[in-house]
Design an enzyme around this catalytic site. Structure first.
Site, PDB file in Angstrom:
ATOM      1  CD  GLU A  34      48.959 -89.443 -44.311  1.00 21.97           C
ATOM      2  OE1 GLU A  34      48.855 -88.988 -43.151  1.00 21.97           O
ATOM      3  OE2 GLU A  34      48.307 -88.989 -45.256  1.00 21.97           O
ATOM      4  CG  ASP A  37      52.061 -87.971 -36.860  1.00 19.98           C
ATOM      5  OD1 ASP A  37      52.477 -89.116 -37.139  1.00 19.98           O
ATOM      6  OD2 ASP A  37      50.874 -87.758 -36.502  1.00 19.98           O
ATOM      7  N   GLY A 122      36.154 -94.351 -39.931  1.00 21.45           N
ATOM      8  CA  GLY A 122      37.057 -95.265 -40.644  1.00 21.45           C
ATOM      9  C   GLY A 122      37.501 -94.762 -42.008  1.00 21.45           C
ATOM     10  N   GLY A 124      39.645 -92.373 -42.484  1.00 23.31           N
ATOM     11  CA  GLY A 124      40.982 -91.784 -42.408  1.00 23.31           C
ATOM     12  C   GLY A 124      40.935 -90.277 -42.249  1.00 23.31           C
ATOM     13  CB  SER A 126      41.373 -87.791 -37.718  1.00 26.72           C
ATOM     14  OG  SER A 126      42.032 -88.197 -36.573  1.00 26.72           O
ATOM     15  CB  SER A 127      35.707 -89.857 -36.597  1.00 26.74           C
ATOM     16  OG  SER A 127      36.220 -91.167 -36.615  1.00 26.74           O
ATOM     17  CB  SER A 128      39.428 -91.136 -32.822  1.00 28.15           C
ATOM     18  OG  SER A 128      40.560 -91.093 -33.639  1.00 28.15           O
ATOM     19  CD  GLU A 161      43.342 -91.849 -30.686  1.00 26.75           C
ATOM     20  OE1 GLU A 161      43.361 -93.086 -30.732  1.00 26.75           O
ATOM     21  OE2 GLU A 161      42.485 -91.149 -31.266  1.00 26.75           O
ATOM     22  CG  ASP A 173      45.133 -87.721 -36.898  1.00 28.91           C
ATOM     23  OD1 ASP A 173      45.830 -87.320 -37.839  1.00 28.91           O
ATOM     24  OD2 ASP A 173      44.850 -88.919 -36.711  1.00 28.91           O
TER      25      ASP A 173
HETATM   26  C1  GLA Z   1      46.851 -91.608 -38.050  1.00 28.72           C
HETATM   27  C2  GLA Z   1      47.518 -91.093 -36.774  1.00 28.72           C
HETATM   28  C3  GLA Z   1      48.396 -89.869 -37.069  1.00 28.72           C
HETATM   29  C4  GLA Z   1      49.339 -90.107 -38.229  1.00 28.72           C
HETATM   30  C5  GLA Z   1      48.595 -90.730 -39.423  1.00 28.72           C
HETATM   31  C6  GLA Z   1      49.530 -91.139 -40.519  1.00 28.72           C
HETATM   32  O1  GLA Z   1      45.922 -90.695 -38.530  1.00 28.72           O
HETATM   33  O2  GLA Z   1      46.569 -90.762 -35.800  1.00 28.72           O
HETATM   34  O3  GLA Z   1      49.097 -89.492 -35.910  1.00 28.72           O
HETATM   35  O4  GLA Z   1      50.425 -90.897 -37.836  1.00 28.72           O
HETATM   36  O5  GLA Z   1      47.829 -91.864 -39.042  1.00 28.72           O
HETATM   37  O6  GLA Z   1      50.140 -90.029 -41.078  1.00 28.72           O
END
Ligand code: GLA
Length: 388
Positions: A34, A37, A122, A124, A126-128, A161, A173
């Site tokens: 986490e 990246d 929201g 976590g 990654s809907s975006s 983004e 993501d």
């Molecule tokens: C979000 C970001 C990712 C990554 C995570 C944390 O999801 O979009 O690029 O940095 O947080 O690991």
């Protein structure tokens, strides 16, 4: 996954009665790795069976986009040539990705789009990124003869983004959403962009997400602040070692971090310390997975949680509480998943403990916060694709 028909009926009704093509892209989980990246490290994500599904069709105009967010019942029309773009945050993903695909040489013209999703917002997951890669996949097909590569679509999503949504995210993501494969996690080296599929069938265990339903706000400061801290540490290390080439924390050692400790300050030091530790943990998890040692995987997950909570400071009371409940129930591994500041914990649980753990978590969380966490069993699915 959202049914094609659900989106199609609304696309027909909302626009001119014609049908288009339908595309889908998933959200993601991440086993470990986490905030590594954007530091050139490793991540271990997989796509999920939940995502965003969109119907899209060229509408014959030069650059007018007519967009309908089915879940929000919200309609926004805008022109790609408008330098400000639409205000609605969901529409900015469409605007942003269209302009980024144009930069890649796709002659995007006006189009109609209706979309719906089942990735919890929201949480976590990654809907975006699911939106970005779904729309990129559609535009590439409709206007670009599919000539844009998967990696370029990943980068277009990330640039969306950065340039239109104010989040300086890494590539995990969008990568997971585009490249996902059913039944497989992926280990990605974010520096070289090499990756490997890892079939994930943990015998006797399962992965489950507990969603605190506390919403995080990644846009703007907290996420970007952490990235800035990491970059600041790299800058200081580079200044001390002009002979070397230090691009990200990936290039830095524990000794070099200690050397700059006093000058970068406690906060940046702790953040970089977490990242260096996380880099090592992902590699340890890879070895453990190869040996089928899930207890070791779990141990690393707890360590990651502790680092995210105490050093990286992206946890919150609710997530720490869920982590404690997991520990007390003998759950093998548990940690915050994704950017943090709310959202889910990801839990590696032995099948025989699953029922008791979920019941206990629901009951105790409800007693403390007045609502139950949501429970999502992880099913690892495929990446972006055209459905029809
Ligand atoms: C979000 C970001 C990712 C990554 C995570 C944390 O999801 O979009 O690029 O940095 O947080 O690991």
């Amino acid at each position: 996954m959202i049914e094609i028909d659900f989106v199609r009926q609304r696309f027909i009704k909302h626009f001119d009665g014609k049908t288009g093509n339908v595309y889908t892209s998933p959200g993601r989980i991440n086993l470990i790795g986490e905030h590594t990246d954007y530091n050139g490290g490793f991540v271990f994500p997989g796509a999920v069976d939940k995502g965003v599904t969109a119907e899209m069709r060229a509408n014959g105009t030069e650059d007018t986009v007519m967009a309908y967010a089915i879940d929000l019942k919200d309609r926004v029309d805008f022109k790609l040539s408008d330098p400000a773009g639409p205000k609605a945050s969901w529409a900015r993903y469409i605007y942003g990705i269209a302009l980024e695909m144009k930069k890649l040489g796709v002659p995007v013209k006006g189009f109609n789009i209706a979309f719906a999703g089942d990735v919890p917002l929201g949480a976590g997951m990654s809907s975006s990124a699911a939106m970005e890669s779904c729309f990129a996949c559609g535009l590439n097909d409709i206007f670009g003869e599919n000539k844009v590569s998967q990696w370029d679509m990943v980068l277009a999503g990330q640039a969306t983004e950065h340039n239109y949504c104010g989040v300086n995210c890494g590539i995990m993501d969008q990568f997971a959403s585009v490249f996902g494969k059913a039944g497989c996690l992926m280990r990605l080296d974010c520096r070289s962009r090499e990756f490997e599929y890892f079939p994930f069938k943990p015998d006797g265990y399962r992965l489950v997400l507990l969603d605190s339903v506390v919403k995080h706000q990644l846009a703007g400061s907290p996420y970007n602040d952490r990235r800035n801290s990491c970059e600041n540490v790299v800058k200081h290390i580079q200044a001390k070692h002009p002979e070397g080439k230090f691009e990200t924390l990936r290039d830095c050692t524990w000794e070099q971090l200690e050397e700059v400790k006093a000058e970068v300050g406690e906060e940046d030091y702790k953040r970089a310390k977490f990242v260096l530790g996380e880099k090592d943990r992902v590699l340890a998890v890879c070895d453990a997975l190869n040996e089928g040692d899930y207890e070791k995987v779990g141990e690393m997950m707890y360590k990651t949680h502790e680092g995210l909570s105490k050093d990286y400071e992206v946890s919150c009371e609710e997530l720490d509480f869920l982590n404690d409940i997991a520990k007390e129930n003998g759950v093998t591994g548990s940690r915050i998943m994704g950017g943090g500041f709310g959202g889910c914990t990801i839990n590696l649980v032995r099948n025989d403990l699953y029922k008791k753990f979920i019941e206990d978590a629901k009951k105790r969380f409800n007693e403390k916060y007045g609502h139950e966490p949501k429970v999502y069993d992880v099913v690892i699915g495929d990446g972006s694709r055209k459905l029809c």
